[in-house]
Scaffold this motif. Structure first.
Motif, mmCIF file in Angstrom:
data_model
loop_
_atom_site.group_PDB
_atom_site.id
_atom_site.type_symbol
_atom_site.label_atom_id
_atom_site.label_comp_id
_atom_site.label_asym_id
_atom_site.label_seq_id
_atom_site.Cartn_x
_atom_site.Cartn_y
_atom_site.Cartn_z
ATOM 1 N N VAL A 181 45.565 37.073 37.080
ATOM 2 C CA VAL A 181 45.356 38.488 37.381
ATOM 3 C C VAL A 181 44.118 38.976 36.641
ATOM 4 O O VAL A 181 44.037 38.889 35.407
ATOM 5 C CB VAL A 181 46.588 39.323 36.996
ATOM 6 C CG1 VAL A 181 46.327 40.803 37.250
ATOM 7 C CG2 VAL A 181 47.803 38.865 37.778
ATOM 8 N N VAL A 182 43.131 39.482 37.391
ATOM 9 C CA VAL A 182 41.913 40.026 36.804
ATOM 10 C C VAL A 182 42.086 41.506 36.515
ATOM 11 O O VAL A 182 41.791 41.980 35.417
ATOM 12 C CB VAL A 182 40.718 39.785 37.746
ATOM 13 C CG1 VAL A 182 39.444 40.422 37.187
ATOM 14 C CG2 VAL A 182 40.512 38.296 37.954
ATOM 15 N N THR A 183 42.586 42.268 37.470
ATOM 16 C CA THR A 183 42.854 43.689 37.302
ATOM 17 C C THR A 183 43.769 44.125 38.434
ATOM 18 O O THR A 183 44.120 43.329 39.329
ATOM 19 C CB THR A 183 41.569 44.522 37.297
ATOM 20 O OG1 THR A 183 41.893 45.885 36.969
ATOM 21 C CG2 THR A 183 40.896 44.466 38.655
ATOM 22 N N LEU A 204 35.724 34.326 45.378
ATOM 23 C CA LEU A 204 36.225 34.220 44.007
ATOM 24 C C LEU A 204 37.481 35.029 43.766
ATOM 25 O O LEU A 204 38.222 34.741 42.809
ATOM 26 C CB LEU A 204 35.132 34.680 43.021
ATOM 27 C CG LEU A 204 33.838 33.863 43.022
ATOM 28 C CD1 LEU A 204 32.848 34.464 42.050
ATOM 29 C CD2 LEU A 204 34.132 32.414 42.660
ATOM 30 N N PHE A 205 37.763 36.040 44.619
ATOM 31 C CA PHE A 205 38.866 36.943 44.340
ATOM 32 C C PHE A 205 39.686 37.183 45.606
ATOM 33 O O PHE A 205 39.188 37.059 46.722
ATOM 34 C CB PHE A 205 38.351 38.299 43.799
ATOM 35 C CG PHE A 205 37.504 38.172 42.564
ATOM 36 C CD1 PHE A 205 38.084 38.073 41.314
ATOM 37 C CD2 PHE A 205 36.115 38.136 42.667
ATOM 38 C CE1 PHE A 205 37.304 37.957 40.180
ATOM 39 C CE2 PHE A 205 35.324 38.016 41.539
ATOM 40 C CZ PHE A 205 35.921 37.915 40.290
ATOM 41 N N ARG A 215 43.309 38.856 41.930
ATOM 42 C CA ARG A 215 43.428 37.578 41.239
ATOM 43 C C ARG A 215 42.205 36.712 41.545
ATOM 44 O O ARG A 215 41.548 36.870 42.580
ATOM 45 C CB ARG A 215 44.696 36.835 41.660
ATOM 46 C CG ARG A 215 45.996 37.532 41.257
ATOM 47 C CD ARG A 215 47.201 36.803 41.797
ATOM 48 N NE ARG A 215 48.454 37.423 41.401
ATOM 49 C CZ ARG A 215 49.176 37.050 40.349
ATOM 50 N NH1 ARG A 215 48.762 36.022 39.598
ATOM 51 N NH2 ARG A 215 50.297 37.664 40.043
ATOM 52 N N SER A 216 41.967 35.782 40.617
ATOM 53 C CA SER A 216 40.893 34.810 40.829
ATOM 54 C C SER A 216 41.409 33.677 41.707
ATOM 55 O O SER A 216 42.579 33.319 41.651
ATOM 56 C CB SER A 216 40.415 34.259 39.493
ATOM 57 O OG SER A 216 41.497 33.636 38.807
ATOM 58 N N LEU A 222 30.128 32.377 34.411
ATOM 59 C CA LEU A 222 29.378 33.578 34.078
ATOM 60 C C LEU A 222 28.818 34.186 35.366
ATOM 61 O O LEU A 222 27.837 33.705 35.935
ATOM 62 C CB LEU A 222 28.233 33.242 33.111
ATOM 63 C CG LEU A 222 28.672 32.736 31.725
ATOM 64 C CD1 LEU A 222 27.474 32.323 30.904
ATOM 65 C CD2 LEU A 222 29.459 33.807 31.001
ATOM 66 N N ILE A 223 29.446 35.252 35.832
ATOM 67 C CA ILE A 223 29.008 35.912 37.065
ATOM 68 C C ILE A 223 29.253 37.406 36.946
ATOM 69 O O ILE A 223 29.912 37.889 36.006
ATOM 70 C CB ILE A 223 29.769 35.388 38.304
ATOM 71 C CG1 ILE A 223 31.278 35.643 38.126
ATOM 72 C CG2 ILE A 223 29.494 33.942 38.577
ATOM 73 C CD1 ILE A 223 32.045 35.481 39.408
#
Length: 634
Positions: A181-183, A204-205, A215-216, A222-223
C-alpha cells in the motif's frame, strides 16, 4: 337574441339540454311566457386546457439527477373530461400529432406527446435551470391548439462526489515490494468508486475501485509518478470528481534486502507435523551482512498463530486441521507476511507475502450407526422405505458417504439401498412365515475426503430388518347369498349373470374364483369374477343353486370363503297353445344330491344356515308352481 356567455363552458357529457323561460309583454297587453330548449351536442373543436394553453404555460419541476430519457410531462395527461379536446373528452394520444415549435432545448418530444429528459441527463453541477417548450397539438380532422410548458431543473438533493484534498503528495522509500500500500484516497458521496485516469496504462500502480487503496505492482526504484484519480458515483457516472497524487520514491543509504523467493505460495497436507519447515528465505542486503537481517511474521491472528519464524525459516507452529469449520471459513488458505529488516530499521525492510493452502487427507474411517435395526410389515409394497442407515465420517466435508449392499438383491435379500442417502427400500416379496428377519451388510465408503480420489476408506455395518407379521383374513364377498333371475338367450349363446364383488386383506392379494357345487351339467362358467350362463334349447324354467369358492394364497396360508347363488332361468321362448283349454301338468323334480369332499375347507356354521334357507326357498318355489298349475286346470 340569445347569446352564450363568454366565460361559459359547455360539456355535453354532464348537461346535454338547457331549458330557458322567456317572458315578453307589449305596452297595454298581457305578458306572454314561452320555453326555449337548447340541446348541447359534441362538437368538432379541439382546444387545450389551462394552464398548458395559458400565456405562461404549465410548470414542471424535476431534480437534476433524474435519469436520462425519463418522461417529464405529457399534455394529454393534463386534460380533464369535459374541459377540453374533441367533443366530450380529450381524444386518444394515438390519434393526435404533437410538434415542437422551438428547438433550442436539450429536451425531446416524442410522437405520443411525452417530454423526455436529455439523452445524457442534466448537468448536476449547475444551479437551477429552466427550459421552455412550445408544443402544437393537432387531431386527425385538422383542428389544432397550442400550449407551452416550462421545465425547472432543481439542484439534486443527493450529496455530490467530492475530494476533501484536490492534491496529495506521497513520499516512499525505494525498494518497496510489490502489492504494498502506497497511499489511500477518499472521496465523499454515495456509491463511490475509484479509477486511475492518468497514466492511461499505469505500469507501477493500481487502485482498489472500492477502498481507494493505491498499491505498487512491482518493486519501486527512484522515480516520480503523477497520478490522476477519478471518484465517481457508480449509479450516476455523471457525478464525479478528480484529484492528483504525486508519488516520489526516495533513495536510502542502505537498500532493503532482496529475498528469494520474493513470494511464497505452497500447498501442504493437513497432516504436516508442527515444527516442519515450509521455506527457507535467502536474503541479502547491500552490505552483504546477513547477520544483521531480522525476520518477523505478520498477518491475521487466524494465520499468524499457525506459523512461526526461526531465523530465515518459516515453520509450522500448530496442526493445520482441514476438518474444521473454522478452516473451511478461511477457504482452507492461510495468508501471512514475512518482514525482513536490516538492523531493525523499518525503512530498510522487505516484505515477502506467504500463501499456504491446506489440502485434505483421508484420515478417518466411516463409523456405523448404533442399533441399526428396522421393522417393516410383510405386506409392504414395492419401493417402500424400510429405514435409513445414517453413517458418519469425521473427515471434511462431514458425512460424505456412499452406501452399498454386500450381495445382490434377490429372494434371499429383497432389499436395496440408495447410494447417496442410505435409505433401504423393499424390492421383493416378504413372507414372515418363511423368514422372520434379514441381516444386511451395508458398506460405507467415504468420498471427497482426500486430494487423491483413489484414497478412500470403507467400513461394513450390520443392519437387521425384522418382518412384522400381518394376519391374513378370509376374503369377504358382498352379498354372500344372491338370488338372481335371468332370461336365457338363444341356444348356444353366453348370458352374463352377475359379477362377484369380493376383497381381501391385504388388498394386494390376488383372488381366485371357482364353482364348487350346483354346476354338474356345465350350464355355468366363471370368467374371473363374472358368472356366465350357457343357454340351451330347454323349454321349461330352471332353478340352480351354485356354490362359488373364493380364495387367496396357497398351501398353509390359503384362506377361502363360499358364495351361494340361486339362479332362476326363464327359457328364451315359450309356445302358447291356440285353445283356451290348458292341460294340467304337474312338474316333478328329482332331488339332486351333490357330494363333495374337501380336504382343507370346512364350511362355517353360517353356510349351513344359508344352505338350509336356500333349500326351503326351493321347496316353496316348487309348491307355488304346482299350486298355480292346479288352479289353472280347475
Amino acid at each position: 337574441q340569445v347569446t352564450l356567455r363568454a366565460s361559459a363552458e359547455l360539456d355535453a357529457r354532464q348537461v346535454n339540454q338547457y331549458t330557458l323561460i322567456l317572458r315578453a309583454a307589449c305596452p297595454g297587453e298581457n305578458e306572454v311566457e314561452e320555453r326555449l330548449f337548447i340541446q348541447v351536442t359534441a362538437g368538432q373543436v379541439l382546444h387545450c386546457d389551462i394552464p398548458f394553453a395559458s400565456a405562461e404555460g404549465d410548470v414542471v419541476q424535476v431534480l437534476a439527477d433524474v435519469a436520462p430519457q425519463t418522461p417529464l410531462y405529457a399534455p394529454w395527461r393534463q386534460q380533464k373530461p369535459g374541459c377540453g379536446g374533441v367533443g366530450q373528452g380529450f381524444p386518444s394520444p394515438l390519434s393526435l400529432q404533437f410538434r415542437l415549435r422551438n428547438h433550442n432545448t436539450p429536451l425531446t418530444l416524442t410522437r405520443r406527446g411525452l417530454v423526455l429528459a436529455p439523452d445524457n441527463g442534466f448537468d448536476p453541477s449547475k444551479d437551477t435551470q429552466t427550459f421552455r417548450l412550445e408544443i402544437e397539438v393537432m387531431d386527425r380532422h385538422g383542428h389544432n391548439c397550442s400550449g407551452a410548458v416550462r421545465v425547472e431543473v432543481l439542484p439534486s438533493r443527493r450529496p455530490r462526489v467530492t475530494f476533501p484534498e484536490p492534491h496529495r503528495a506521497v513520499m516512499v522509500t525505494e525498494g518497496i515490494g510489490p502489492w504494498e500500500v502506497v497511499t489511500q484516497v477518499h472521496a465523499r458521496g454515495d456509491n463511490v468508486r475509484y479509477a486511475i485516469l492518468a497514466p492511461v496504462a499505469p505500469a507501477l500502480f493500481t487502485i482498489n475501485e472500492v477502498t481507494g487503496e493505491i498499491r505498487s505492482t512491482r518493486r519501486l526504484e527512484l522515480i516520480r509518478a503523477h497520478l490522476v484519480i477519478r471518484a465517481y458515483n457508480a449509479l450516476r457516472p455523471n457525478d464525479y470528481a478528480t484529484t492528483t497524487v504525486n508519488v516520489t520514491v526516495q533513495g536510502t543509504g542502505h537498500r532493503a534486502p532482496r529475498c528469494v523467493p520474493a513470494i511464497f505460495v505452497s500447498q501442504v497436507p493437513e497432516t504436516v507435523s508442527p515444527g516442519s519447515t515450509l521455506v527457507t528465505l535467502r536474503c541479502t542486503d547491500s552490505t552483504s551482512t546477513d547477520g544483521c537481517l531480522h525476520y518477523a511474521l505478520e498477518g491475521p491472528p487466524s494465520s499468524h498463530s499457525r506459523f512461526c519464524m526461526e531465523g530465515p525459516q518459516l515453520k509450522v507452529n500448530t496442526t493445520l486441521d482441514y476438518d474444521s469449520e473454522a478452516v473451511a471459513a478461511l477457504g482452507f488458505q492461510f495468508t501471512a507476511t514475512i518482514v525482513v529488516t536490516v538492523g531493525g530499521q523499518p525503512l530498510q525492510s522487505t516484505r515477502v507475502p506467504v500463501l499456504v493452502t491446506v489440502t485434505p487427507v483421508n484420515e478417518f474411517r466411516p463409523v456405523c450407526p448404533n442399533g441399526a435395526t428396522f421393522t417393516v410389515p410383510e405386506t409392504a409394497a414395492f419401493g417402500s422405505v424400510v429405514g435409513r442407515v445414517a453413517g458418519t465420517d469425521r473427515d471434511y466435508p462431514p458425512d460424505s458417504l456412499e452406501y452399498s449392499l454386500e450381495g445382490e438383491s434377490g429372494p434371499a435379500q429383497p432389499f436395496s439401498i440408495d447410494r447417496s442417502t442410505g435409505e433401504i427400500r423393499v424390492v421383493g416379496p416378504l413372507d414372515s412365515q418363511q423368514q422372520k428377519s434379514y441381516r444386511l451388510v451395508v458398506r460405507l465408503t467415504d468420498t471427497h475426503n482426500d486430494l487423491d480420489p483413489r484414497k478412500r476408506q470403507s467400513r461394513l455395518c450390520d443392519v437387521s430388518v425384522r418382518l412384522q407379521a400381518v394376519p391374513d383374513q378370509v376374503p369377504v364377498c358382498t352379498p354372500e347369498v344372491q338370488e338372481l333371475r335371468i332370461v336365457a338367450g338363444s341356444p348356444g349363446s353366453y348370458q352374463p349373470v352377475t359379477r362377484l364383488v369380493c376383497h381381501s386383506s391385504p388388498d394386494s392379494a390376488v383372488l381366485t374364483y371357482a364353482i364348487v357345487g350346483g354346476n354338474e351339467d356345465g350350464h355355468f362358467r366363471l370368467e374371473g369374477n363374472a358368472l356366465v350362463y350357457l343357454a340351451n334349447d330347454g323349454a321349461e324354467p330352471l332353478t340352480f343353486v351354485l356354490l362359488v369358492e373364493v380364495w387367496c394364497g396357497s398351501g398353509a396360508r390359503r384362506r377361502s370363503t363360499v358364495v351361494a347363488l340361486v339362479v332362476h332361468v326363464t327359457p328364451w321362448s315359450t309356445t302358447v297353445p291356440p285353445s283356451t283349454t290348458t292341460q294340467r301338468t304337474t312338474l316333478q323334480k328329482e332331488p339332486l344330491v351333490v357330494t363333495r369332499t374337501e380336504a382343507v375347507w370346512h364350511p362355517p356354521a353360517w353356510f349351513v344356515a344359508v344352505l338350509t334357507i336356500s333349500g326351503a326357498l326351493l321347496l316353496a318355489t316348487l309348491a307355488c308352481v304346482t299350486r298355480n298349475l292346479l288352479c289353472r286346470w280347475a
